[in-house]
Design a protein around this motif. Sequence first.
Motif, short mmCIF file in Angstrom:
data_model
loop_
_atom_site.label_atom_id
_atom_site.label_comp_id
_atom_site.label_asym_id
_atom_site.label_seq_id
_atom_site.Cartn_x
_atom_site.Cartn_y
_atom_site.Cartn_z
N TYR A 94 -2.68 6.65 -13.92
CA TYR A 94 -1.75 7.59 -13.28
C TYR A 94 -0.91 6.96 -12.17
N PHE A 95 -1.24 5.74 -11.77
CA PHE A 95 -0.52 5.10 -10.67
C PHE A 95 -0.16 3.66 -11.04
N ASP A 96 0.92 3.20 -10.48
CA ASP A 96 1.29 1.80 -10.57
C ASP A 96 1.56 1.30 -9.16
N VAL A 97 1.43 -0.01 -8.96
CA VAL A 97 1.68 -0.58 -7.63
C VAL A 97 2.72 -1.68 -7.76
N VAL A 98 3.69 -1.63 -6.87
CA VAL A 98 4.78 -2.59 -6.83
C VAL A 98 4.64 -3.40 -5.55
N PHE A 99 4.60 -4.72 -5.66
CA PHE A 99 4.50 -5.57 -4.47
C PHE A 99 5.88 -5.69 -3.81
N THR A 100 5.88 -5.60 -2.48
CA THR A 100 7.12 -5.69 -1.71
C THR A 100 6.90 -6.63 -0.52
N ALA A 101 7.96 -6.89 0.21
CA ALA A 101 7.85 -7.79 1.36
C ALA A 101 7.04 -7.16 2.48
N SER A 222 -1.91 13.86 -4.66
CA SER A 222 -1.42 12.60 -4.12
C SER A 222 0.09 12.61 -3.95
N PRO A 223 0.60 11.86 -3.00
CA PRO A 223 2.06 11.74 -2.85
C PRO A 223 2.66 11.02 -4.05
N ASP A 224 3.95 11.24 -4.26
CA ASP A 224 4.63 10.56 -5.37
C ASP A 224 4.81 9.08 -5.07
N PHE A 225 5.07 8.77 -3.80
CA PHE A 225 5.31 7.39 -3.40
C PHE A 225 4.54 7.12 -2.11
N THR A 226 3.80 6.04 -2.08
CA THR A 226 3.00 5.69 -0.91
C THR A 226 3.33 4.25 -0.50
N ALA A 227 3.81 4.10 0.74
CA ALA A 227 4.16 2.77 1.25
C ALA A 227 3.00 2.20 2.05
N LEU A 228 2.66 0.95 1.75
CA LEU A 228 1.54 0.28 2.42
C LEU A 228 2.01 -1.01 3.09
N SER A 229 1.37 -1.34 4.19
CA SER A 229 1.53 -2.65 4.82
C SER A 229 0.21 -3.38 4.68
N LEU A 230 0.16 -4.37 3.82
CA LEU A 230 -1.09 -5.07 3.57
C LEU A 230 -1.47 -5.99 4.72
N TYR A 231 -0.48 -6.50 5.43
CA TYR A 231 -0.83 -7.36 6.57
C TYR A 231 -1.47 -6.55 7.69
N LYS A 232 -1.16 -5.25 7.77
CA LYS A 232 -1.79 -4.43 8.81
C LYS A 232 -3.24 -4.13 8.48
N ILE A 233 -3.59 -4.21 7.23
CA ILE A 233 -4.99 -4.02 6.84
C ILE A 233 -5.77 -5.32 7.01
N PHE A 234 -5.17 -6.41 6.51
CA PHE A 234 -5.93 -7.66 6.39
C PHE A 234 -5.48 -8.76 7.36
N GLY A 235 -4.34 -8.60 7.99
CA GLY A 235 -3.85 -9.63 8.89
C GLY A 235 -3.09 -10.73 8.17
N PHE A 236 -3.43 -11.00 6.95
CA PHE A 236 -2.82 -12.05 6.15
C PHE A 236 -3.08 -11.71 4.69
N PRO A 237 -2.11 -11.83 3.81
CA PRO A 237 -0.76 -12.36 4.00
C PRO A 237 0.24 -11.28 4.41
N ASP A 238 1.48 -11.70 4.64
CA ASP A 238 2.55 -10.77 5.00
C ASP A 238 3.12 -10.16 3.72
N LEU A 239 2.53 -9.06 3.31
CA LEU A 239 2.94 -8.36 2.09
C LEU A 239 2.91 -6.86 2.32
N GLY A 240 3.69 -6.16 1.52
CA GLY A 240 3.62 -4.71 1.48
C GLY A 240 3.45 -4.28 0.03
N ALA A 241 3.35 -2.96 -0.16
CA ALA A 241 3.20 -2.46 -1.53
C ALA A 241 3.68 -1.02 -1.59
N LEU A 242 4.15 -0.63 -2.75
CA LEU A 242 4.52 0.75 -3.02
C LEU A 242 3.67 1.25 -4.18
N ILE A 243 2.86 2.26 -3.91
CA ILE A 243 2.07 2.88 -4.97
C ILE A 243 2.85 4.09 -5.48
#
Length: 791
Positions: A94-101, A222-243
């Motif tokens: 039901y969901f896909d994830v797109v990697f972003t900066a 669930s929301p239709d679009f969810t923006a994530l900051s992966l570096y804020k979760i893990f500190g490294f690497p500098d990546l984001g994601a759109l679910i």
Amino acid sequence: MAGLESGNLTPEEYDAYVEKMRQDEYPMIADALYLDHAGTTVYSKRLMERFHRDMMANLLGNPHSASQSSQHATQLIDSVRSKLLHLCNADPAYFDVVFTANATAAIKLVMEAFREQSEGFWYGYHVDSHTSLVGAREVAIAHHCFKSDAEVEAWVDAAHPSRPAGRSQLFAFPAQSNMNGRRLPLYWSMRMRRAFQRTYTLLDAASYASTSPLDLRDVDASPDFTALSLYKIFGFPDLGALIVRKAAAHVFDKRKYFGGGTVDMVLCSKEQWHVKKSGSLHERLEDGTLPVHSILALNAAIDTHAELFGTLDRVSQHTAALAKRLYDGLTALKHGSGRDVCTIYTNASSLYGDSRNQGPIVAFNLRDSNGDWVSNTEIEKLASIKNIHLRTGGVCNPGGIAQWLHLAPWEMRENFSAGQRCGGEYDILNGKPAGVVRLSLGAMSTTSDVKRFVAFLEEFFVNKNCQSQAPVAGCEVSEKSEQRFHIESLTVYPIKSCAGWQISHGTTWEVRDEGLVWDREWCIVHQTTVKALSQKQHPRMALIRPSLDFRQGVLRIHAPGSADTVIVPLSQDPGVFDKPDFAQRDATVCGDRIAAQVYASQSVARFLTEAVGVPCTLARFPVGTASDSAGRHSKAHLKQGGEAIGVPRPLLLSNESPILTISRSSLNRLNEQIKARGGKAAHPSVFRANIVLAESPLLPPGLEQPFAEDHWQSMRIGGERGPVLDFLGGCRRCQMVCIDQVSGEKNQEPFVTLAKTRRAEGKVLFGVHTALRVERAGGAMIAARQSVQTS
């Protein structure tokens, strides 16, 4: 550790585990305090070791190829994509994830999709939104800012005046305010989906997901679009994601742009034609080559984070408990008068310790014992010296700042006109703070961090005396100061933020409207940004020693460890160069844009780059440009006699005023206070003054007048017919005074003692801004040892 993954540890056990891990495995942060995304800004030793092993063990190629290394990269990306969806309890059916900066890039991807809708779209966003959500309004046909949760609820329940018809609607909101941690209702996505057709929700989960699990197992809620900051979760690497909820994936069908890897066929010669990939959504949206090695690092980060901290549920419980302790500690701080020290921005319904409605963020401002606001810039300066990492300012949340600080639009416009800028020092205007202090706790935060920060505020910002806080310590000023003071020394700083050049005794020196001749006429600028560099960021600049050679007509520049010496002509005439050696370029100095002469010589650039440690070169802002209408002038906040100065004084490259004056008696008193606390006395050079005044050595002990300059309006130099210099107000100090001008090393003194003894109106002051009296045209001559009469 047993019980870590299952979450069976008590809060005390978990806290002790993190504290021990920091001491054992993270020695580089053992003495530092990270209070803004604390668990996400530290590059952990174990994570980097795992990433290093993975890098050495894997050969990864471009995933758009069929080679073995490319296919290996594709398998890795698919594996990490699945792991990230699993972390969010998102079923890949039901969901896909797109990697972003980053999270902003994820938000922008959604905005671009809606922008391409043939009829446009209507955009609604919550007032607590991050700047990146607010910015999406600029491409909408119409938009509306919801000022409260109640307004959102009313909009869902009934026809709202701003509710459109006949076009797509996008409603965006944060799961957690990045300003104060207040958590917003996640059920809004479900309610809107049931209430409206063609209405989609965009959830900014960047702040929320840094310490709490994002649960998307209920697809309908669930929301239709969810923006994530992966570096804020893990500190490294500098990546984001759109679910992306696959039921909403059709929104991207009208997206016009395509990049490498997102199309099956492209024609661009006789025919203009292309066919987009028809597979998964991420294949159509991930333009170009993915950052394969960053995704490899993400794989290591997910595993390491789970290994060290267990589940995000465990992290959420840990940070919620710490936030409650921090909130209780801050609210308990009281001045001796009984006034609260901290004004904390939180809703009555947002209870610290309850992670359902409050995240581990505390936003506040400080008041002194008189009830006046304390400058956040001063807090940040002291925190920097004490190795405490926090954030101040507008924190990229314009709506929250305006709402909590009660700033009307006209006030914010007026603040902007008065010079307030993002990251600037003007943070208290018209009696109101323009920003906040924000503390964000994370997986690696501990109780000792909380205790240490509360103790920091208690040491520097709590007045335990019962009476109101007095202005900075002064003294009784003698009505007659004839022959009492004289100029002890004169110093110019030919290159901004580099060492001074002391004028020899007996040498008369010209002082003009823009200051002492040859003072701060040059600066060192970054080769790319053309921004003037400062000792504050580059302490090695203190070791660069310019000298004026008037016989040869040159400026000589020396640097430690270098046998070379850079020589540039003092003349402004390009004809004295063997070839045109500089070009006019726009440069930035203390936030001001100026037209500077930037030296093109490669030898000058190499010399300074090696001396400073960053790519840089020399620039000049010659006399004559300062008085131009486009030149720099003394800052508007400076005062003269309690009133704003009537005529702005022209500047070259000094920060705020043409001349800086300090008193030897004041420095002696300050050093007595420093040594009484066990510190090392400060050398006058750390204050980078042009004029050092001294009292007569014949004065009996105890009759000196330290800090008398706080009350002076002007000084006349060299007798009745001598020039008059006006005092424009106290000099606001920063942590740059802690840089030893001989060694380039950073210390805590003298700023720590200044912060305790020389604070007025929330600012730490030492020395006075000075300028040649406006009525005197054509400049004047002064010299060391001349008498000074003050008034």
